[in-house]
Scaffold this active site. Structure first.
Site, PDB file in Angstrom:
ATOM      1  N   ASP A 428       0.854  -1.187   0.000  1.00 53.51           N
ATOM      2  CA  ASP A 428       0.000   0.000   0.000  1.00 53.51           C
ATOM      3  C   ASP A 428       0.889   1.235   0.000  1.00 53.51           C
ATOM      4  O   ASP A 428       0.883   2.067   0.912  1.00 53.51           O
ATOM      5  CB  ASP A 428      -0.982  -0.015   1.167  1.00 53.51           C
ATOM      6  N   HIS A 579      -8.639  -5.741  10.232  1.00 56.35           N
ATOM      7  CA  HIS A 579      -8.983  -6.780   9.262  1.00 56.35           C
ATOM      8  C   HIS A 579      -9.010  -8.183   9.882  1.00 56.35           C
ATOM      9  O   HIS A 579      -9.613  -9.094   9.313  1.00 56.35           O
ATOM     10  CB  HIS A 579      -8.000  -6.761   8.086  1.00 56.35           C
ATOM     11  N   HIS A 605      -1.065  -3.963   5.844  1.00 51.40           N
ATOM     12  CA  HIS A 605      -2.517  -4.070   5.702  1.00 51.40           C
ATOM     13  C   HIS A 605      -3.274  -3.517   6.905  1.00 51.40           C
ATOM     14  O   HIS A 605      -4.104  -2.623   6.739  1.00 51.40           O
ATOM     15  CB  HIS A 605      -2.919  -5.514   5.409  1.00 51.40           C
TER      16      HIS A 605
END
Length: 687
Positions: A428, A579, A605
């Protein structure tokens, strides 16, 4: 370092067998750390009376008495063989106290101890036969003996000093004449009781002794052998106050240095760790190094050794607030002050029965009874790593405040000398949906202009892709402008030569060939992603063949001879962040980690920092390092499973590889500075 990078089935291979990255200016600067030798405690049970020596082959040897095997001596045979017993696990089956391990010329180990009778026995190790034999008659002291210390001269003559309990605990010295132990000077050479008796022999072969002198209120007295008598070195009781835990060393100029605990009358509950050294004509007291934790007394709470230049290293059970009795080491630098060797309390818990030796590379080796490990024996060394890297993820947000703060933290670390081999990004890299062209201004606003500090601008980056780099959120795909191919292209090096992104690839020949790092683009394995429109972006996850990429990762790992194998992917298998656990990654990646005994998996993440440890089988455990705190944060923790530490903080990880363990220091913006990690993960090479 060799890099092999394969983009997957959508394009030709790149970077095959070429040097990793362009030629950059900054060279990596190893930053020493405290590492556990052998990665775990060496005794089977709670141990005491620990003593350490380093042999001619630079291998540490440790003697201790534990509650199961009593007297044991072990030697470190390297990262593969680990610690092994010298002789049987129980050299002396009865009670063994006041151990003193010393080596004769040539590195032959000897150990002196007080046995069941209270008297002294000295044992000699036979390396060829792997047995211990008595050096002269056993139990040779006239009566009970305590505070035993053993030393050798250059001819191999053994000398031992002890507090002679049959003579009012006065100091007595004996030596082995080849057949028996004989007195050196008069028996009971001190005028009154002598405790903490120590002996050392310098290059001139003159034995020197030190002890806490009852005739002087427990202050230190030092003598040297002169003919058949023991001559004073300075006045009797030359220290200002009562002392204990005396340690005696002699430098290359034949000048003794003693470390000890100083009991100042003004602060009797806060004894100090300090030292004094002989100038040739008088004793000079060095400044106080710190306060000794009183609960560790009188269990050898201070020890001292000298490096090849004669620099004193003092280790003590630290009574400072927040350290809580863990060991701290300081060295006396430039002749003016004690400076820390690493942080205070770097390893373990409350430290008792401390001893220290400096190895042939001038690295201090500390042994102690570790209260954090059921008082088992821990051996630690201060040494340079094989290799280090920084790691962070989820950072590419146009230089927002958290991203800039994390970049400043990284620059602060590199600016004070923490220069890694490279920086790893766990994905990312560019929000919201990756790059849209080869000249996308995001590249400058999120990367080049953010990590632009002088301390960072010449450090190579090795990057894995995240879901946002794979176009997550892009509209109009497959006709959208977004594509991961812009990051993967060699042309991106024209924008900034530091930047190199990977899909399925690896870096090898790191750390002298002992370390290999493997990259995998994990987004294609997330089943829900493949049903989205953005998954169809040019070069996106729909172009990837999961079976082929897993087979490639499997093959790369199988063909690696590295002893350290680390995998980098964006999605963590397990997490306690927003997550949570990822069943798709567990199903796809974890079996390969297990098959090849990968020690650690670095991910992003989840926008936090976390250290997890998961036991997959009875013989395999791996650690996950989540480094997603590179910019904006998310919530959590949402669970505790497998988690050893959860940090809802911005920051980065600093990974340092040693032969036996990987240290991962988490530096956080919220923690306040780049000189002290908020948390350290210790990952053994062999769980």
């Amino acid at each position: 370092m060799l890099a092999v990078s394969i983009t997957g089935v959508d394009g030709p291979d790149r970077h095959l067998a070429v040097p990793a990255g362009p030629s950059l200016v900054t060279a990596a600067n190893p930053v020493p750390s405290w590492t556990i030798i052998g990665a775990k405690q060496i005794s089977k049970a709670a141990a005491s009376w620990t003593s350490v020596a380093v042999d001619v082959n630079n291998a540490p040897c440790v003697a201790y008495s534990d509650s199961l095997t009593n007297l044991t001596v072990r030697r470190y045979f390297g990262p593969d063989a680990g610690w092994r017993n010298l002789g049987p696990s129980s050299i002396h089956p009865g009670t063994s106290t006041y151990l003193s391990l010393a080596q004769a010329p040539g590195g032959v180990n000897h150990v002196a101890y007080r046995g069941n009778s209270g008297k002294i026995t000295v044992l000699k190790y036979n390396f060829q036969k792997n047995i211990w034999t008595e050096l002269g008659p056993p139990r040779f002291s006239p009566g009970g003996a305590s505070f035993i210390s053993l030393a050798f001269d250059s001819k191999g003559t053994a000398f031992v000093i002890y507090s002679d309990e049959a003579l009012g605990k006065r100091a007595t010295v004996q030596k082995f004449d080849g057949t028996k132990w004989v007195l050196v000077g008069p028996r009971g050479l001190s005028a009154d009781a002598a405790t903490d008796t120590r002996i050392a022999i310098g290059p001139n072969d003159v034995p020197v002794i030190a002890y806490a002198d009852a005739t002087k209120g427990g202050r230190a007295t030092v003598r040297k052998l002169s003919g058949a008598s023991w001559a004073l070195m300075g006045p009797m009781g030359f220290t200002t106050n009562k002392v204990s835990s005396i340690v005696l060393r002699i430098n290359s100029l034949n000048r003794p240095v003693i470390g000890y605990i100083d009991y100042a009358p003004a602060s009797p509950t806060k004894p100090k760790a300090t030292a004094s050294r002989w100038t040739g004509t008088a004793w000079t007291k060095l400044p106080t190094a710190g306060t000794v934790a009183t609960a560790s007394l009188p269990r050898n709470a201070v020890s001292l050794s000298l490096d090849s230049a004669g620099v004193p290293y003092l280790v003590f059970s630290d009574g400072a607030t927040g350290v809580n009795g863990k060991f701290t080491m300081k060295k006396y630098t430039s002749g003016i002050a004690w400076t820390p060797v690493g942080k205070s309390g770097p390893i373990g818990g409350y430290a008792r029965y401390l001893d220290v030796a400096v190895d042939n590379d001038d690295a201090p080796v500390v042994v102690f009874s570790d209260a954090a490990a059921l008082n088992k024996t821990t051996v630690a060394s201060w040494k340079n790593p094989l290799m280090s890297f920084m790691a962070l993820g989820d950072w590419g947000r146009g230089g927002n405040a958290p991203q800039k703060a994390t970049a400043a933290l990284m620059a602060g670390a590199a600016g004070r000398g923490m220069i890694p081999e490279f920086i790893i990004s766990t994905g990312d890299n560019f929000y919201p949906s990756g790059l849209t062209s080869a000249n996308d201004p995001q590249f400058a606003s999120s990367f080049k202009n953010v990590y632009s500090a002088p301390a960072l601008k010449n450090i190579q980056w090795e990057l894995v892709l995240g879901n946002h780099d794979n176009c997550d959120g892009a509209v109009g795909c497959p006709n959208c402008k977004n594509s991961p191919s812009f990051q993967l292209s060699d042309n991106i090096g024209k924008l900034d030569p530091r930047f190199r992104a990977h899909r399925t690839s690896f870096l090898e020949d790191l750390g002298g060939g002992k370390i290999a790092i493997f990259f995998i683009d994990t987004s294609p394995f997330i089943k829900q992603y493949r049903t989205t429109s953005w998954s169809k972006c040019p070069g996106g996850i729909q172009t990837q063949n999961n079976a082929a990429n897993l087979a490639l990762l499997d093959s790369l790992l199988a063909n690696s001879f590295a002893t350290w194998k680390i995998v980098i992917g964006h999605h963590p298998p397990n997490s306690n962040g927003d997550h949570g656990n990822n069943p798709d990654i567990i199903a796809a990646i974890e079996p390969i980690l297990t098959k090849h005994k990968v020690q650690a998996y670095f991910a992003g993440h989840d926008h936090n920092l976390e250290h997890l440890r998961k036991k997959v089988t009875s013989t395999y455990t791996y650690d996950t390092i989540v480094t997603g705190g590179g910019s904006s944060l998310s919530g959590g923790p949402k669970g505790t499973a497998n988690s050893l530490k959860f940090l809802p903080a911005n920051g980065f990880a600093w990974a340092s590889f040693f032969d036996d363990e990987l240290l991962v220091d988490f530096y956080t913006v919220q923690g306040g500075n780049s000189s002290s990690p908020t948390y350290t993960a210790r990952i053994p090479r062999k769980p």
